[in-house]
Scaffold this active site. Structure first.
Site, PDB file in Angstrom:
ATOM      1  N   LYS A 190      -2.935   7.112   1.358  1.00 23.11           N
ATOM      2  CA  LYS A 190      -2.711   7.259   2.797  1.00 23.11           C
ATOM      3  C   LYS A 190      -1.745   8.421   3.059  1.00 23.11           C
ATOM      4  O   LYS A 190      -0.572   8.226   3.389  1.00 23.11           O
ATOM      5  CB  LYS A 190      -2.192   5.954   3.400  1.00 23.11           C
ATOM      6  CG  LYS A 190      -2.321   5.882   4.925  1.00 23.11           C
ATOM      7  CD  LYS A 190      -2.005   4.486   5.417  1.00 23.11           C
ATOM      8  CE  LYS A 190      -2.032   4.389   6.934  1.00 23.11           C
ATOM      9  NZ  LYS A 190      -3.384   4.562   7.499  1.00 23.11           N
ATOM     10  N   ARG A 234       0.836  -1.210   0.000  1.00 27.34           N
ATOM     11  CA  ARG A 234       0.000   0.000   0.000  1.00 27.34           C
ATOM     12  C   ARG A 234       0.866   1.254   0.000  1.00 27.34           C
ATOM     13  O   ARG A 234       0.515   2.254  -0.635  1.00 27.34           O
ATOM     14  CB  ARG A 234      -0.951   0.004   1.195  1.00 27.34           C
ATOM     15  CG  ARG A 234      -1.932   1.169   1.159  1.00 27.34           C
ATOM     16  CD  ARG A 234      -2.981   1.080   2.230  1.00 27.34           C
ATOM     17  NE  ARG A 234      -2.402   1.139   3.567  1.00 27.34           N
ATOM     18  CZ  ARG A 234      -3.096   0.986   4.694  1.00 27.34           C
ATOM     19  NH1 ARG A 234      -4.396   0.760   4.640  1.00 27.34           N
ATOM     20  NH2 ARG A 234      -2.500   1.043   5.867  1.00 27.34           N
TER      21      ARG A 234
END
Length: 285
Positions: free
Chosen positions: A149, A52
């Site tokens: 993120k 990620r």
């Protein structure tokens, strides 16, 4: 013991660590981060967090700062140097330091890479897991790319503080009549034995714990619906819960002052937390 942190290739006592005042993470929130849990001195879901991280960086046009095996070595080094048994490792990568300008600096500008640990004894057995948490609903006022993120977390922080001011533990954010997610977690309800959670998209973060929990739920023959759900559905649910890397699976027992189900942690959330922690310990690095 003085905590040892990692800054741009060096391991330093925390009071000796420095980042430039011109760093774009500080000036523009031009940075991404990951948080990896540690249980029994071992890393939980490291590969998922690394993947990620690479995706978030790619969405912002930044490369990985080091190969994945080197990143793993740094994580393990910090666990060892700080004697972390249970806790967290925070990782932040910024576009680097350059004179303040909305335009990105030259591509060869060195990135800033920072990691530090937080000791959390008893991380897998917290009062919140046994007793459940209370949430309030607030409008989702974040930017539109929540799947990246980034470190721009001011509104989630404001929402967390508003929840505490109302006597709750967290907030569930609402957009177009549906729940998106919590301030730092993915949101779920359970109705008639079916787990309902919002599908992936730009509206929510692709939780690493979310992916693992849904996989384990399917393996346990639980039924899952990935779709938006409304606040009214949540209030009428048999159970509700959240997942995150630092909290694993937490039951939600109250929404906006009204009890969910019986007002106590339900069997689905309790079971998912149990099997997630068991599997995480088994597969930890």
């Amino acid at each position: 013991m003085t905590r040892i942190v990692y800054v741009n290739g060096d391991y330093l006592p925390e009071d000796a660590a420095r980042v430039s005042v011109f760093d774009r993470g500080f000036l523009f929130a031009d940075a991404v981060y990951e948080v990896t849990s540690v249980l029994g001195g071992r890393l939980i879901d490291f590969d998922g967090h690394a993947a990620r991280l690479e995706r978030s960086l790619g969405e912002l046009g930044m490369p990985m700062p080091m190969p994945r095996d080197s990143l793993l070595a740094v994580h393990r080094d910090l666990v060892a140097r700080n004697s972390i048994e249970d806790g967290l490792i925070y990782l932040q990568v910024t576009r680097g330091a350059a004179d303040r300008d909305f335009a990105y600096p030259d591509a060869d500008t060195p990135q800033t890479v920072v990691l530090f640990t937080q000791a959390k004894p008893g991380l897998a057995d917290t009062p919140a897991a046994r007793e459940g948490i209370r949430v309030v609903s607030l409008p989702d006022l974040r930017w539109g790319r929540r799947d990246i993120k980034t470190v721009q977390l001011l509104y989630p922080s404001m929402a967390k503080m508003e929840a505490r001011a109302r006597g709750a533990d967290d907030a569930w954010m609402i957009e177009d009549g549906a729940v998106t997610e919590g301030t730092s977690n993915n949101a779920y309800i359970v109705k008639d034995g079916r787990i309902v959670t919002r599908g992936l998209g730009h509206e929510i973060l692709s939780g690493i714990t979310r992916a693992a929990v849904l996989r384990l739920a399917r393996e346990a023959q639980m039924q899952i619906e990935e779709r938006p759900f409304t606040l009214d559905e949540a209030r009428a649910a048999d159970e509700a819960f959240v997942t995150s890397a630092s909290a694993f699976v937490l039951p939600v027992i109250e929404i906006d002052g009204a009890a969910v189900g019986g007002g106590t942690p339900g069997p689905v959330a309790r079971r998912l937390r149990e099997i997630y922690i068991d599997e995480s310990r088994r597969a930890a690095l």
